[in-house]
Structure formats: C-alpha cells, structure tokens
Design an enzyme around this catalytic site. Sequence first.
Site, mmCIF file in Angstrom:
data_model
loop_
_atom_site.group_PDB
_atom_site.id
_atom_site.type_symbol
_atom_site.label_atom_id
_atom_site.label_comp_id
_atom_site.label_asym_id
_atom_site.label_seq_id
_atom_site.Cartn_x
_atom_site.Cartn_y
_atom_site.Cartn_z
ATOM 1 N N ALA A 20 -29.544 -37.222 -13.576
ATOM 2 C CA ALA A 20 -29.539 -38.025 -12.344
ATOM 3 C C ALA A 20 -28.387 -39.021 -12.340
ATOM 4 O O ALA A 20 -28.232 -39.795 -11.399
ATOM 5 C CB ALA A 20 -30.878 -38.758 -12.206
ATOM 6 N N ASN A 112 -29.669 -45.397 -29.325
ATOM 7 C CA ASN A 112 -29.226 -44.007 -29.177
ATOM 8 C C ASN A 112 -29.711 -43.121 -30.309
ATOM 9 O O ASN A 112 -29.961 -41.928 -30.096
ATOM 10 C CB ASN A 112 -27.713 -43.961 -28.998
ATOM 11 C CG ASN A 112 -27.358 -44.277 -27.558
ATOM 12 O OD1 ASN A 112 -27.714 -43.534 -26.663
ATOM 13 N ND2 ASN A 112 -26.737 -45.425 -27.334
ATOM 14 N N GLY A 137 -22.634 -38.503 -24.171
ATOM 15 C CA GLY A 137 -23.193 -39.864 -24.165
ATOM 16 C C GLY A 137 -22.717 -40.664 -25.365
ATOM 17 O O GLY A 137 -22.715 -40.168 -26.492
ATOM 18 N N ASN A 138 -22.331 -41.895 -25.117
ATOM 19 C CA ASN A 138 -21.757 -42.729 -26.184
ATOM 20 C C ASN A 138 -22.804 -43.465 -27.017
ATOM 21 O O ASN A 138 -23.865 -43.761 -26.503
ATOM 22 C CB ASN A 138 -20.818 -43.764 -25.544
ATOM 23 C CG ASN A 138 -19.493 -43.126 -25.197
ATOM 24 O OD1 ASN A 138 -18.975 -42.334 -25.958
ATOM 25 N ND2 ASN A 138 -18.959 -43.468 -24.033
ATOM 26 N N ASP A 166 -9.943 -38.125 -23.390
ATOM 27 C CA ASP A 166 -8.801 -38.858 -23.962
ATOM 28 C C ASP A 166 -7.574 -37.948 -24.002
ATOM 29 O O ASP A 166 -6.455 -38.378 -23.708
ATOM 30 C CB ASP A 166 -9.169 -39.354 -25.366
ATOM 31 C CG ASP A 166 -10.484 -40.118 -25.345
ATOM 32 O OD1 ASP A 166 -10.530 -41.162 -24.686
ATOM 33 O OD2 ASP A 166 -11.471 -39.646 -25.937
ATOM 34 N N HIS A 194 -14.265 -41.308 -30.278
ATOM 35 C CA HIS A 194 -14.072 -41.584 -28.846
ATOM 36 C C HIS A 194 -14.389 -43.069 -28.634
ATOM 37 O O HIS A 194 -15.488 -43.459 -28.237
ATOM 38 C CB HIS A 194 -14.987 -40.717 -27.991
ATOM 39 C CG HIS A 194 -14.981 -41.169 -26.556
ATOM 40 N ND1 HIS A 194 -13.886 -41.032 -25.747
ATOM 41 C CD2 HIS A 194 -15.914 -41.808 -25.797
ATOM 42 C CE1 HIS A 194 -14.144 -41.554 -24.561
ATOM 43 N NE2 HIS A 194 -15.374 -42.038 -24.575
HETATM 44 N N1 LIG Z 1 -17.236 -39.073 -24.426
HETATM 45 C C1 LIG Z 1 -16.615 -39.487 -23.330
HETATM 46 O O1 LIG Z 1 -15.410 -39.274 -23.146
HETATM 47 C C2 LIG Z 1 -17.346 -40.242 -22.241
HETATM 48 C C3 LIG Z 1 -16.678 -40.548 -21.055
HETATM 49 C C4 LIG Z 1 -17.362 -41.239 -20.039
HETATM 50 C C5 LIG Z 1 -18.680 -41.624 -20.229
HETATM 51 N N2 LIG Z 1 -19.306 -41.310 -21.409
HETATM 52 C C6 LIG Z 1 -20.714 -41.671 -21.641
HETATM 53 O O2 LIG Z 1 -21.535 -40.754 -20.942
HETATM 54 C C7 LIG Z 1 -22.819 -41.336 -20.731
HETATM 55 C C8 LIG Z 1 -23.300 -41.101 -19.308
HETATM 56 O O3 LIG Z 1 -22.439 -41.743 -18.400
HETATM 57 P P1 LIG Z 1 -22.817 -41.820 -16.840
HETATM 58 O O4 LIG Z 1 -21.672 -42.515 -16.187
HETATM 59 O O5 LIG Z 1 -23.249 -40.514 -16.322
HETATM 60 O O6 LIG Z 1 -24.057 -42.811 -16.905
HETATM 61 P P2 LIG Z 1 -25.213 -43.037 -15.824
HETATM 62 O O7 LIG Z 1 -25.845 -44.329 -16.212
HETATM 63 O O8 LIG Z 1 -24.725 -42.840 -14.436
HETATM 64 O O9 LIG Z 1 -26.227 -41.845 -16.144
HETATM 65 C C9 LIG Z 1 -26.886 -41.721 -17.348
HETATM 66 C C10 LIG Z 1 -28.184 -41.017 -17.069
HETATM 67 O O10 LIG Z 1 -28.788 -40.744 -18.342
HETATM 68 C C11 LIG Z 1 -30.163 -40.913 -18.182
HETATM 69 N N3 LIG Z 1 -30.812 -41.032 -19.478
HETATM 70 C C12 LIG Z 1 -30.954 -42.125 -20.266
HETATM 71 N N4 LIG Z 1 -31.662 -41.819 -21.372
HETATM 72 C C13 LIG Z 1 -31.970 -40.515 -21.275
HETATM 73 C C14 LIG Z 1 -32.708 -39.632 -22.110
HETATM 74 N N5 LIG Z 1 -33.276 -40.046 -23.239
HETATM 75 N N6 LIG Z 1 -32.829 -38.332 -21.721
HETATM 76 C C15 LIG Z 1 -32.270 -37.908 -20.564
HETATM 77 N N7 LIG Z 1 -31.579 -38.709 -19.730
HETATM 78 C C16 LIG Z 1 -31.435 -39.990 -20.087
HETATM 79 C C17 LIG Z 1 -30.278 -42.146 -17.306
HETATM 80 O O11 LIG Z 1 -31.562 -42.270 -16.705
HETATM 81 C C18 LIG Z 1 -29.172 -41.878 -16.289
HETATM 82 O O12 LIG Z 1 -29.656 -41.151 -15.171
HETATM 83 C C19 LIG Z 1 -22.655 -42.810 -21.126
HETATM 84 O O13 LIG Z 1 -23.148 -42.971 -22.441
HETATM 85 C C20 LIG Z 1 -21.158 -43.012 -21.111
HETATM 86 O O14 LIG Z 1 -20.771 -44.070 -21.973
HETATM 87 C C21 LIG Z 1 -18.653 -40.631 -22.396
#
Ligand SMILES: NC(=O)c1ccc[n+]([C@@H]2O[C@H](COP(=O)([O-])OP(=O)(O)OC[C@H]3O[C@@H](n4cnc5c(N)ncnc54)[C@H](O)[C@@H]3O)[C@@H](O)[C@H]2O)c1
Length: 340
Positions: A20, A112, A137-138, A166, A194
Amino acid sequence: MAPVGSSSGSPVRVLITGAAGQIAYSLIPLVAKGEVFGQQQEVILHLLDIQPMLGVLNGVVMEISDCAFPLLRDVVATADVEAAFKDIDYAFLVGAMPRREGMERKDLLRANVGIFKVQGGALDKLAKKDVKVLVVGNPANTNALICSKYAPSIPKENITAMTRLDQNRALAQIADHVKSQVQNVRKLIIWGNHSNTQFPDARFVEVQKDNSWSSITKIQHDEKFLKEQLIPIVQKRGAEVIAARKLSSAMSAAQAAADHMRDWFHGTKKDDWISMAVVSKGEYGVPQGLVFSFPVTVENRQWKIVPDLPIDDFAREKIQITTKELEEERQEAQAATESQ
Ligand SMILES: NC(=O)c1ccc[n+]([C@@H]2O[C@H](COP(=O)([O-])OP(=O)(O)OC[C@H]3O[C@@H](n4cnc5c(N)ncnc54)[C@H](O)[C@@H]3O)[C@@H](O)[C@H]2O)c1
C-alpha cells in the site's frame, strides 16, 4: 479478485510487501506489464501490507483491476504473512519500519529485525525453495542478512538487497557530465551499504562514442568530478529528493527494483556488470556473510561477483568505511535478535 488477464501458461507468483506504500504503487505496474519477467510471462501478484493499511490496499487492487493488465492472472491482497508467502517464486520486500524523527539507528534496526525475522521464517516455511528475493526496505543490506538467517532452507545467494538505485543515479550523473545518455555509460560500481557510506566507484567506467567504448579517463580526464563530486552527489541524492518532494524516492526506487530483478531473471548485458548487494564469501576482503554491494554479472539466473578488479588505496579506504558500517549493523542486529 477475479482474474483480469488470459489464463494460459504457467504464471510466476510475485510477492510485493509494503504494497500500500509509495514504491509499490510504482512497482506494481512494472511487474504486471511484463517489464520485469518479460512479455510472455504471466504473473500472480501477492500483495502484503499491515492490517491498518488494508483499506488503502483495497484501493490499489481496484486500480490494478482497472488497468486490465493482460499478463496478470490473479491478485492475492492480504495482511496475512502466511497467505502472502505461500508458493512464491519472486519477492520484493519493500515494506519496512520507517525511521521516525528522533529514532536512533539502533531502534530502527531493532524494529526491522522483528519484521525480517518473521518474513525470513515465512520464506523458509512457505516459499518455493528457489525463490529469489530482493530486499528494498531499509536498512536493506542488514534486513536481507536477517531475512536469510531465518530462512536456512533458502540458498543465501537467493536473498539480495538493492543498490541499483544508487547505480542508476550515478550512471545518470556521469552521462550528464560527459554530455551523453545513460545507455552509453557502463561499468560503474556501487560497493557496500545502501547508505551514505556507499562507494560509487567510477574507475572502470566506459563511455560509448561513435560505436566504440573507451575508458572515461580517455574521454574526459576529470578526476575532480569522479572522486570529489560524483561520490557525495550519489550518496546524498536520496536526501535531496526528500527535500524537494517532501517524500522519499519512489518512482526511481521502483524502477531500480524492476531493473535489479529483470537483470537477475534475464541476465546482464555482454561486457557490462550491475551492482547488487549479495552475500559475501570474503571477496575483496569483505567479511563472510555480510550482504554487500559488489559488481556482478548474471547468467542462467545465477549472479557471479566480477573477480580480480584492482583496488587502489583510495578505493580500499572507501570500501573499508562501508564495510565497517555493515559490520556494526550486523552486530546491532544480532544483539536485537537475541533480545527479541
Ligand atoms: N534500497 C533502496 O535503494 C531504497 C530506496 C528508496 C526507499 N527504500 C526503502 O523502501 C521502504 C519503503 O519505502 P516507501 O517509500 O514505499 O514507504 P511507504 O511508507 O510509502 O510504504 C511502506 C509500506 O510498508 C508497509 N509495511 C510496514 N511494515 C510492514 C510489514 N511488516 N509487512 C508488510 N508491509 C509493511 C507500510 O504499511 C507501508 O504501506 C523504506 O524502508 C525506504 O527507506 C529503499
């Protein structure tokens, strides 16, 4: 949900967590349109989010239906981890606990660890044994490490983390600098985590001009740009996007996730490599078991770290900094798993 596509062939089951959220909103259409697994491959989407987000997820499912994707066989949208991980072939683990204001890195890691311990266990118990996993997810590298620890029956090589964003950022910056286009730039490496300790290494970059590839140092000998400007630009790009958009990178993160999985599925281009955070077996002096970004090539859905690249003093120091951070994260995550 009723199927919206044709039902021939054998579809792959693709899990997207955080379904979502904003990255998933851009990633879902890429997967459903065939941009990851190809135009001949049907998919069944498994979409997981947490219970309070099910209303929003239902809206996403309505929009998926309204897109009428021909390759999409079915959608499983759920807050139930068991239903989400059952029989999956591929997983994009996007959902994670976000860093809240005032939250220390330790606390973020602890939150996490809880999520990726559960999801690792679910992979172990429910996913296909050759499932391929990309953690977005970070903190992505360490989340992948935890996930793998709790999924002992899944090969460690199959659980990776994303540094492709990156890589894409760096390629675009270099293309701009040499007044070319990204498809004319190759062999950039992201080493390590990352995070802002990552090392975007442009020492081997090649640029295509007049149908032939040559080292960037021959095209443009601009050490100052490659060593002093490019590295901080890429390291801080995420923060720059947040400052402008008031939201973190999502379209570009989704594209990078699709690129990572597409290249893992279809293989890398001849004479090129990509950066993926993968389990270290001690390559380039990186401690065993860390999930570390290396240059890799992919063939037959197996990645291989590019061997024997020369590491000079400058590169060694940068690689050591990001290694140290990942070792600290591993220790903190380890302590958190013991206290849970
Ligand atoms: N590796 C990368 O290059 C990179 C780049 C951008 C963002 N990210 C990371 O990606 C992640 C998501 O970013 P986003 O912008 O979509 O965030 P967002 O907040 O829009 O969406 C995250 C979603 O994850 C859901 N969530 C939380 N815990 C959960 C669980 N246990 N099981 C299933 N769903 C769960 C939340 O309810 C939310 O809907 C963040 O951790 C962000 O830091 C990583």
